[in-house]
Design a protein around this motif. Structure first.
Motif, mmCIF file in Angstrom:
data_model
loop_
_atom_site.group_PDB
_atom_site.id
_atom_site.type_symbol
_atom_site.label_atom_id
_atom_site.label_comp_id
_atom_site.label_asym_id
_atom_site.label_seq_id
_atom_site.Cartn_x
_atom_site.Cartn_y
_atom_site.Cartn_z
ATOM 1 N N TYR A 111 0.840 -1.190 0.000
ATOM 2 C CA TYR A 111 0.000 0.000 0.000
ATOM 3 C C TYR A 111 0.882 1.249 0.000
ATOM 4 N N VAL A 112 0.308 2.338 -0.494
ATOM 5 C CA VAL A 112 0.967 3.636 -0.410
ATOM 6 C C VAL A 112 0.035 4.604 0.310
ATOM 7 N N ILE A 113 0.620 5.584 0.968
ATOM 8 C CA ILE A 113 -0.169 6.635 1.604
ATOM 9 C C ILE A 113 -0.558 7.643 0.528
ATOM 10 N N THR A 114 -1.829 7.918 0.393
ATOM 11 C CA THR A 114 -2.303 8.874 -0.606
ATOM 12 C C THR A 114 -2.725 10.200 0.005
ATOM 13 N N HIS A 115 -2.957 10.193 1.323
ATOM 14 C CA HIS A 115 -3.433 11.412 1.978
ATOM 15 C C HIS A 115 -3.228 11.267 3.479
ATOM 16 N N TYR A 116 -2.791 12.348 4.112
ATOM 17 C CA TYR A 116 -2.779 12.344 5.572
ATOM 18 C C TYR A 116 -2.822 13.777 6.086
ATOM 19 N N VAL A 117 -3.245 13.898 7.331
ATOM 20 C CA VAL A 117 -3.318 15.192 8.004
ATOM 21 C C VAL A 117 -2.496 15.099 9.274
ATOM 22 N N VAL A 118 -1.624 16.069 9.483
ATOM 23 C CA VAL A 118 -0.772 16.062 10.662
ATOM 24 C C VAL A 118 -0.869 17.408 11.378
ATOM 25 N N LEU A 119 -0.853 17.356 12.694
ATOM 26 C CA LEU A 119 -0.854 18.562 13.512
ATOM 27 C C LEU A 119 0.564 18.809 14.007
ATOM 28 N N TYR A 131 3.301 27.867 18.759
ATOM 29 C CA TYR A 131 2.677 28.005 17.450
ATOM 30 C C TYR A 131 2.125 26.650 17.011
ATOM 31 N N GLU A 132 1.049 26.702 16.216
ATOM 32 C CA GLU A 132 0.358 25.469 15.847
ATOM 33 C C GLU A 132 -0.137 25.566 14.403
ATOM 34 N N TYR A 133 0.058 24.467 13.655
ATOM 35 C CA TYR A 133 -0.329 24.422 12.247
ATOM 36 C C TYR A 133 -0.895 23.040 11.931
ATOM 37 N N ILE A 170 -1.421 24.083 4.188
ATOM 38 C CA ILE A 170 -1.022 24.490 5.532
ATOM 39 C C ILE A 170 -2.072 25.448 6.082
ATOM 40 N N THR A 171 -2.701 25.056 7.171
ATOM 41 C CA THR A 171 -3.722 25.884 7.804
ATOM 42 C C THR A 171 -3.192 26.365 9.151
ATOM 43 N N PRO A 172 -3.019 27.656 9.327
ATOM 44 C CA PRO A 172 -2.524 28.152 10.614
ATOM 45 C C PRO A 172 -3.586 28.036 11.701
ATOM 46 N N VAL A 173 -3.208 27.497 12.836
ATOM 47 C CA VAL A 173 -4.075 27.474 14.011
ATOM 48 C C VAL A 173 -3.692 28.635 14.920
ATOM 49 N N LYS A 174 -2.390 28.734 15.197
ATOM 50 C CA LYS A 174 -1.833 29.913 15.850
ATOM 51 C C LYS A 174 -0.506 30.187 15.177
ATOM 52 N N ALA A 175 -0.428 31.266 14.413
ATOM 53 C CA ALA A 175 0.725 31.529 13.563
ATOM 54 C C ALA A 175 1.371 32.867 13.898
ATOM 55 N N VAL A 176 2.538 33.097 13.303
ATOM 56 C CA VAL A 176 3.232 34.374 13.457
ATOM 57 C C VAL A 176 2.544 35.438 12.616
ATOM 58 N N SER A 177 2.372 35.148 11.312
ATOM 59 C CA SER A 177 1.783 36.154 10.420
ATOM 60 C C SER A 177 0.819 35.580 9.393
ATOM 61 N N ALA A 254 8.437 33.552 8.324
ATOM 62 C CA ALA A 254 8.493 33.253 9.758
ATOM 63 C C ALA A 254 7.748 31.965 10.096
ATOM 64 N N ASP A 255 6.586 31.765 9.493
ATOM 65 C CA ASP A 255 5.798 30.570 9.807
ATOM 66 C C ASP A 255 6.392 29.316 9.179
ATOM 67 N N LEU A 256 6.921 29.430 7.966
ATOM 68 C CA LEU A 256 7.540 28.258 7.358
ATOM 69 C C LEU A 256 8.816 27.877 8.099
ATOM 70 N N MET A 257 9.525 28.862 8.615
ATOM 71 C CA MET A 257 10.695 28.553 9.445
ATOM 72 C C MET A 257 10.260 27.849 10.730
ATOM 73 N N ASN A 258 9.147 28.261 11.313
ATOM 74 C CA ASN A 258 8.619 27.581 12.498
ATOM 75 C C ASN A 258 8.356 26.117 12.210
ATOM 76 N N LEU A 259 7.763 25.851 11.046
ATOM 77 C CA LEU A 259 7.470 24.466 10.687
ATOM 78 C C LEU A 259 8.747 23.646 10.571
ATOM 79 N N TYR A 260 9.810 24.260 10.070
ATOM 80 C CA TYR A 260 11.062 23.525 9.994
ATOM 81 C C TYR A 260 11.687 23.317 11.359
#
Length: 377
Positions: A111-119, A131-133, A170-177, A254-260
């Motif tokens: 099987y392969v993963i075709t879709h997933y959601v991660v917090l 911060y939360e995404y 990418i959906t911001p829940v609590k983001a920088v900008s 700023a937010d993409l750096m947070n994700l990294y």
């Protein structure tokens, strides 16, 4: 393109800093109790849940002045055995591909993963807000129009081609900008891209290499859009095309750096590869030390099952901690389904001393909320 190159360089610098410093993973959520996906559960007597750890005195390879070794040279653990009167073979299950894209094998099927959601949650330092995404990843086949640029600088349509599309929302829940969703679609000529594991795909910034050539990407954020297509990836000789708002990254850095920060915090905790060589269906633990004061402690135990796309998977819970004389410490907890290459949940802290001699702690959290599978074609 200059902005993109500057951002890509900034990300790479962050990666180097984090890899030089190490990173972490601590607490997870409730466990499930359905029946497992493979053969019947082994029955353990009280002796099978106990292990005695052994210490080694070997120096870890690649020890850095500001970081512990990602994986100690040797970790020895006494494997428990059954003490029942009948002779039965212990069921085995290994996490063979931690954090590496690979097909998922269950009952002889792939099987392969075709879709997933991660917090994702991240706290880059002690004084930072949390911060939360929420990130949604989807793989699909799609036909896309590829453009190029002629020698006069004009946009040229070079044709429509079938590609593997990897969409990240990418959906911001609590983001920088970030004020709304960022949608990134990256197109490859091949499946099995490790980019499907990343919180967002840097492939478009590097141009792609190897089997998974980048055909192009599209970014949408609010009323801003950017498009890049690479005719060379589909065998055409035209110059790549880039159009739309090339300054779109200015609003997202700023937010993409947070994700990294969060990504490397959960990725580089040091235990994943070491666990891949152990039968995780057997509760076990270990301690590793050397003469220089580096110490690892860890343990794993079965923790029920989880179900994705109608398939049940065994779940393993693991914990770890590290302390070293260089001021680095780690403490974390995770849940993994050994047949799935991505952890289900990681939670923990990584503490170190920065270049200015100041202590710093990064908190990272990662949890799979949805995951869909399809038989590999």
């Amino acid at each position: 393109m200059l902005v993109m190159k500057k951002f890509a360089l900034a990300v790479l610098l962050v990666v180097v800093v984090l890899l030089a410093s190490g990173c972490t993973g601590s607490n997870t959520s409730s466990k499930t109790s359905e029946t497992p996906d493979t053969s019947p559960s082994p029955s353990w007597t009280s002796s099978t849940t106990q292990t005695s750890s052994q210490e080694t005195t070997e120096t870890p390879s690649g020890t850095h002045s500001n970081s512990p070794s990602s994986t100690p040279t040797k970790t020895e653990t006494e494997t428990p055995t059954s003490t029942t009167s009948t002779s039965t073979q212990t069921e085995e299950l290994y996490w063979t591909s931690p954090w590496e894209y690979s097909p998922i094998k269950v009952n002889g099927e792939k099987y392969v993963i075709t879709h997933y959601v991660v917090l994702y949650k991240v706290k880059p330092n002690e004084t930072s807000p949390l911060y939360e995404y929420r990130i949604e990843k989807t793989e699909r086949k799609k036909k896309v129009k590829v453009y190029g640029t002629d020698f006069s600088g004009n946009k040229v349509d070079v044709g429509t081609f079938e590609v593997y599309e990897y969409e990240t929302v990418i959906t911001p829940v609590k983001a920088v900008s970030m004020k709304g969703k960022l949608i990134i679609k990256v197109w490859y000529t091949e499946r099995a891209s490790d980019a499907f594991i990343y919180p967002w795909d840097m492939g478009w910034a590097t141009g792609g290499s190897g089997q998974n050539q980048v055909v192009g990407f599209e970014m949408d954020y609010g009323d801003r859009q950017m498009l890049y297509t690479n005719p060379m990836a589909v065998g055409k000789s035209a110059i790549p095309y880039i159009g739309g708002d090339q300054n779109i990254m200015d609003y997202l850095n700023a937010d993409l750096m947070n994700l990294y920060y969060g990504w490397f915090a959960v990725l580089h905790v040091g235990m994943w590869t070491d666990w891949s060589g152990k039968n995780l269906l057997v509760p076990q633990s270990g301690t590793w030390r050397d003469f220089f004061g580096h110490t690892w402690n860890w343990q794993t135990r079965p923790d029920g099952t989880v179900e994705f796309s109608g398939i049940k998977f065994r779940v393993i819970e693991g914990t770890w901690s590290y302390a070293g004389p260089e001021g680095v410490s780690m403490k974390g907890k995770a849940k993994v389904a050994p047949r799935i290459f991505i952890p289900l949940e990681v939670d923990g802290h990584f503490s170190f001393v920065d270049d200015n001699g100041n202590p710093r702690t990064i908190y990272g959290y990662f949890k799979i909320e949805e995951l869909d599978l399809a038989k590999a074609s």
